[in-house]
Design a protein around this motif. Structure first.
Motif, short mmCIF file in Angstrom:
data_model
loop_
_atom_site.label_atom_id
_atom_site.label_comp_id
_atom_site.label_asym_id
_atom_site.label_seq_id
_atom_site.Cartn_x
_atom_site.Cartn_y
_atom_site.Cartn_z
N GLY A 77 -8.56 73.56 70.10
CA GLY A 77 -8.95 72.00 70.24
C GLY A 77 -9.43 71.53 68.79
N ARG A 78 -9.68 72.27 68.06
CA ARG A 78 -10.22 71.78 66.51
C ARG A 78 -9.14 70.94 65.89
N SER A 79 -9.43 69.72 65.28
CA SER A 79 -8.49 69.12 64.25
C SER A 79 -8.42 69.90 63.01
N ARG A 80 -7.50 69.44 62.22
CA ARG A 80 -7.23 70.13 61.00
C ARG A 80 -8.54 69.83 60.21
N ALA A 182 -6.18 72.83 51.03
CA ALA A 182 -6.44 73.10 52.48
C ALA A 182 -4.99 72.53 53.13
N HIS A 183 -4.47 71.54 52.62
CA HIS A 183 -3.16 70.96 53.24
C HIS A 183 -1.93 71.89 52.90
N ALA A 184 -2.08 72.48 51.74
CA ALA A 184 -1.07 73.40 51.32
C ALA A 184 -1.18 74.64 52.12
N LEU A 185 -2.10 75.15 52.51
CA LEU A 185 -2.44 76.21 53.35
C LEU A 185 -2.19 75.92 54.69
N LEU A 186 -2.71 75.02 55.32
CA LEU A 186 -2.53 74.63 57.02
C LEU A 186 -1.30 73.81 57.16
N GLY A 187 -0.81 72.85 56.51
CA GLY A 187 0.23 72.02 56.73
C GLY A 187 1.53 72.81 56.81
N PRO A 188 2.11 73.32 55.88
CA PRO A 188 3.44 73.77 56.11
C PRO A 188 3.53 74.96 57.31
N ARG A 189 2.53 75.63 57.34
CA ARG A 189 2.62 76.74 58.52
C ARG A 189 2.65 75.93 59.78
N PRO A 241 -6.52 57.92 37.72
CA PRO A 241 -5.86 58.69 38.26
C PRO A 241 -6.48 59.76 39.41
N ALA A 242 -7.59 59.91 39.07
CA ALA A 242 -8.29 60.63 40.26
C ALA A 242 -8.86 59.87 41.36
N ILE A 243 -8.87 58.60 41.34
CA ILE A 243 -8.97 57.58 42.33
C ILE A 243 -7.79 57.50 43.23
N GLY A 244 -6.38 57.48 42.58
CA GLY A 244 -5.30 57.44 43.15
C GLY A 244 -5.11 58.97 43.93
N LEU A 245 -5.08 59.86 43.35
CA LEU A 245 -5.09 61.16 43.74
C LEU A 245 -5.83 61.68 44.96
N LEU A 246 -7.15 61.28 45.10
CA LEU A 246 -7.91 61.36 46.14
C LEU A 246 -7.38 60.44 47.28
N ALA A 247 -6.94 59.28 47.24
CA ALA A 247 -6.47 58.53 48.16
C ALA A 247 -5.01 59.14 48.69
N PHE A 248 -4.29 59.63 47.77
CA PHE A 248 -2.86 60.35 48.16
C PHE A 248 -3.48 61.55 48.93
N ALA A 249 -4.26 62.38 48.63
CA ALA A 249 -4.39 63.67 49.20
C ALA A 249 -4.99 63.52 50.63
N ALA A 250 -6.04 62.43 50.66
CA ALA A 250 -6.65 62.04 52.25
C ALA A 250 -5.74 61.48 53.09
N ARG A 252 -2.07 62.15 52.73
CA ARG A 252 -1.42 63.19 53.08
C ARG A 252 -1.71 64.14 54.09
N TYR A 253 -3.13 64.43 53.93
CA TYR A 253 -3.89 65.42 54.92
C TYR A 253 -3.90 64.84 56.22
N ARG A 254 -4.31 63.54 56.34
CA ARG A 254 -4.34 62.94 57.66
C ARG A 254 -3.00 62.72 58.36
N ALA A 255 -1.80 62.50 57.63
CA ALA A 255 -0.72 62.16 58.00
C ALA A 255 0.19 63.08 58.48
N ALA A 256 -0.08 64.19 58.02
CA ALA A 256 0.64 65.50 58.45
C ALA A 256 0.69 65.74 59.66
N PRO A 257 1.75 66.32 60.35
CA PRO A 257 1.65 66.64 61.92
C PRO A 257 0.60 67.86 61.98
#
Length: 257
Positions: A77-80, A182-189, A241-250, A252-257
């Motif tokens: 039951g733990r979230s990503r 973290a997303h690359a490790l947990l998301g695709p699997r 660019p760092a601001i945009g990357l952090l927004a994208f990473a957050a 993408r991490y939350r939107a992935a199933p």
């Protein structure tokens, strides 16, 4: 509530990020021009802190993923975010500490704003060859002597708000790279397990998207920081660019199933 497993992930990610930074510092020291102060070498290596954060997350979560611990925690039951949160915090801690040191003016940020200095211009004044950009002259007998150095001829200093921009860029890029690792490790699997063969293509596409976003952030940061060094754009643009990357990473991490 944090568990002992979370504490272990936090310590492991922070330690691996620190070791990666130490290795990068040694490589910088071995490959530089020699005779460089260690403070300058640290300054040149600070820009690698976000990549070191990603390495820390990978070292912490990689073995746990291979042993099935992350899937077991998800099944309980733990979230990503709960599974990877400690590792992300540990990996990003290095970048945050570096950003604080940069913001406190204890570490040089000149390496973030590279610009070629003035060329050596030797002139003959009738008695000696003089280089006023570096404040030195050489007489007819070959002996050097100091002269008054003319300001404005050497390498310009850090632009206004340059220290803030460099610190903000590292502080934001560190968590962004850690989240992407973290997303690359947990998301695709998880996508592979849920969607079968189609999930494999989704997983590969996710990895490619993350790599493209990271590469675009690095390339844009280099261009903007160098443009700021040449006084073509405000220094704070370098953190965009760092601001945009952090927004994208957050996202993408939350939107992935």
């Amino acid at each position: 509530m944090p568990t002992r497993w979370d504490a272990r992930m936090l310590v492991r990610a922070a330690g691996a990020a620190g070791l990666a930074f130490g290795l990068a510092l040694l490589v910088t020291a071995v490959t530089d021009e020699g005779g460089v102060a260690w403070g300058e070498r640290v300054s040149r290596t600070l820009s690698l802190c976000p990549a070191c954060a990603a390495v820390g997350v990978w070292v912490a979560l990689g073995p746990a993923r291979a042993r099935g611990e992350t899937l077991a925690l998800a099944a309980l039951g733990r979230s990503r975010a709960q599974v990877a949160g400690a590792a992300v915090a540990g990996g990003a801690a290095l970048a945050l500490v570096a950003a604080l040191a940069m913001g406190a003016s204890s570490v040089s940020v000149a390496a973030f704003f590279p610009r070629a200095g003035a060329a050596d211009v030797w002139t003959w004044d009738g008695h000696a060859f003089v280089d006023r950009a570096h404040g030195v002259k050489v007489g007819v007998d070959g002996s050097p002597a100091p002269v008054v150095r003319e300001t404005g001829l050497g390498r310009p200093g850090v632009p206004p708000y340059g220290r803030t921009a460099a610190a903000l860029s590292i502080a934001l890029a560190g968590p962004a790279f850690a989240l992407m690792a973290a997303h690359a490790l947990l998301g695709p699997r998880l996508e592979v397990r849920r969607a079968g063969r189609r999930g494999r293509w989704l997983g590969r596409g996710a990895w490619g998207l993350l790599l493209a976003a990271a590469g675009a952030c690095v390339a844009l940061s280099l261009v903007l920081f160098q443009a700021a060094a040449a006084r073509l754009v405000p220094a704070m643009w370098g953190a965009a660019p760092a601001i945009g990357l952090l927004a994208f990473a957050a996202w993408r991490y939350r939107a992935a199933p």
